[in-house]
Design an enzyme around this catalytic site. Sequence first.
Site, mmCIF file in Angstrom:
data_model
loop_
_atom_site.group_PDB
_atom_site.id
_atom_site.type_symbol
_atom_site.label_atom_id
_atom_site.label_comp_id
_atom_site.label_asym_id
_atom_site.label_seq_id
_atom_site.Cartn_x
_atom_site.Cartn_y
_atom_site.Cartn_z
ATOM 1 N N THR A 1 46.097 36.018 35.095
ATOM 2 C CA THR A 1 45.755 36.328 36.476
ATOM 3 C C THR A 1 44.744 37.464 36.534
ATOM 4 O OG1 THR A 1 46.626 37.013 38.627
ATOM 5 C CG2 THR A 1 47.721 37.905 36.691
ATOM 6 N N ARG A 2 43.902 37.431 37.591
ATOM 7 C CA ARG A 2 42.995 38.537 37.886
ATOM 8 C C ARG A 2 43.170 38.977 39.332
ATOM 9 N NH1 ARG A 2 39.216 34.391 39.751
ATOM 10 N NH2 ARG A 2 38.015 35.649 41.217
ATOM 11 N N HIS B 1 51.709 37.491 44.431
ATOM 12 C CA HIS B 1 52.429 37.329 45.691
ATOM 13 C C HIS B 1 53.626 36.417 45.445
ATOM 14 C CE1 HIS B 1 49.136 39.424 47.560
ATOM 15 N NE2 HIS B 1 48.282 38.519 47.127
ATOM 16 N N HIS C 1 53.109 33.148 43.586
ATOM 17 C CA HIS C 1 52.909 33.302 42.141
ATOM 18 C C HIS C 1 54.251 33.497 41.437
ATOM 19 C CE1 HIS C 1 48.960 34.848 43.801
ATOM 20 N NE2 HIS C 1 48.582 33.853 43.028
ATOM 21 N N ARG D 1 44.656 25.299 39.120
ATOM 22 C CA ARG D 1 43.654 24.487 39.815
ATOM 23 C C ARG D 1 42.369 25.299 39.883
ATOM 24 N NH1 ARG D 1 41.558 23.567 44.891
ATOM 25 N NH2 ARG D 1 41.323 21.386 45.528
#
Length: 690
Positions: free
Chosen positions: A314-315, A319, A322, A408
Amino acid sequence: MTLLSKPALDDEDLLFRLLRQLDLAPGASQRATATALKVSLGRLNSLLRAAADAGLITVDQRAGPDKRQRFAYALTTRGAAKKNQLISAFLKRKLSEYDALHAELTGTKSSISPLSDRTRLMNNYLTPIPELYVSYDSAQKMKTEAANLTSWDLTPRQICDLELLMNGGFNPLKGFLSEEDYNGVVENMRLSTGELWPMPITLDVGDDFAQSVEVGQDIALRDQEGVILAMMSVTDKWEPNKANEAEKVFGADDSAHPAVNYLHNQAGKIYLGGPITGIQQPVHYDFRARRDTPNEMRAYFRKMGWRKVVAFQTRNPLHRAHQELTFRAAKEAQANLLIHPVVGLTKPGDIDHFTRVRCYEAVLDQYPSSTTSMSLLNLAMRMAGPREAVWHGLIRKNHGCTHFIVGRDHAGPGKNSAGEDFYGPYDAQDLFREHQEEMGIEMVDFKHMVYVQERAQYEPADEIEDRENVTILNISGTELRRRLAEGLEIPEWFSFPQVVSELRKSRPPRASQGFTVFFTGFSGSGKSTIANALMVKLMEMGGRPVTLLDGDIVRKNLSSELGFSKEHRDLNIRRIGYVASEITKNGGIAICAPIAPYATTRRAVREDVEAFGAFIEVHVATSIEECERRDRKGLYKLAREGKIKEFTGISDPYDVPENPELSVETENVEVDNCAHQVILKLESMGLIKG
């Protein structure tokens, strides 16, 4: 047909036995080798010639009375890699044959675990991966020797690359790519040894530095403070075809892609390649307890007894969607979870990593500590979509992970110049799936999670069968940024209160943020006059300090030593951008009024500023004829006479802004009206209160 062009099964087995025999007994006579392989001398000679032509072995003559032993054979690096590849294929076939025989004799499958599982277990947990560091004593000696070497001060991206080269994160790379390896990676994602590697890892340097370096020379690689990190033996020096690299690696030679823009407008003209000798790792003063090398992660997994680990790349802040996604991914893979965010270089405009890591730490207690860990990855992302997904998977495999979540439009950079996505939504998953068996790490598909209000829970969007009868809620990244900018409510079903609190600290409402207004236009277009009027209006409103960075004022106080060549004009604009970004970061208003003729330089300034606040480009669209008619300083007259070289609009081009936030006309328009147009734009963007 050569030995490497889709050989028949018998040929592949024979090639495997030949390479193994030459590795075991390189000094044996041809007759002894032929006997060991159970082939004729003629057949052996054909095999040896084919292997030599394919670059798998070297053949050297040696002195001696016995003509039968006049040649010595040795495996090349490519040959050793091919031998290892064939060993795996050979064992896989034999295991399959054993399974079939076992089933025929007993009616059941054998209990031997598949080769891929056993190999993966060994690779990920039982053996440390190679690092490129020397011992402490050798490092001290090399630091002394390096004082006499030519030095290259690494860019931030190169420091990220070097760190992962040295600590094994980029295994099997042993340094920056040679030209042969670079060409293989660009064209077909393969090193010259045949191993899968999708991303060019190159040391780009300027033309002047490249001319001072010869192939065969050692150079010292230093950080931006001059601390030596490694030595590099230069084996290759070449000028790459960057347009081809952009097309093959990023899918298009389109400067709307941040990595393509970097390639053409920031990266050096020349590439250097060669092996690295690591002296010390870069120093990180932030979140030191969260930074782990691949071998440290492997040791942690061994200590905890974790045999399956799924990594989450992740970058962005985490939330609730996630959290649900990662829970489901770990459950699906029956694995432990590694939250592995990137803290090196991400997409321009992303939330800074300090804020993001505080957000991660704020919600880490929402995860079970016995099955979840978090570590930071100092990676310079390229936003290369499908290739980036494969690259991320290989890096996580090197860290000891067995599974990897691919999202995605994974690592997608957004829209291209035509307003379309650079990559298809599932291109990354397709490419990863194609190579995952060879990579040794399995993909867990990203599921788009949405909130179902009636059930008060997150569910995969494509698994909601009663979607016509329920209320589906979701907040996009764009909508989240709008709510933060305008100080609007962010519901608890979407994010954790701790995360929202951290985001509001670093991203207050727009009316409280710093910003930059950047005027651009021809000399005499009215930029400075409008900028002065705007400054007075903003100071009248109060609330934030206002600084005017006019072109002439900056030339006098900040860039007095610079001339008017393209290089110096670019440097002058970058200095203005740096000062404007610092003003913006600290909550002030910067008003810039240079000519700024080049689009690429204006884009670089925009990226610098937008890391901290809004950037408003205002094109003062006065025609060159009107500017020349005004010509209060007599500059156009001197330019027409050839007394001023490289004058914008006369003897040097001006890149008209394609999509400025505002364009103003000054012909037959009052200055006050022009400044008021800017004020109205700032109000509409929420940067000042109406």
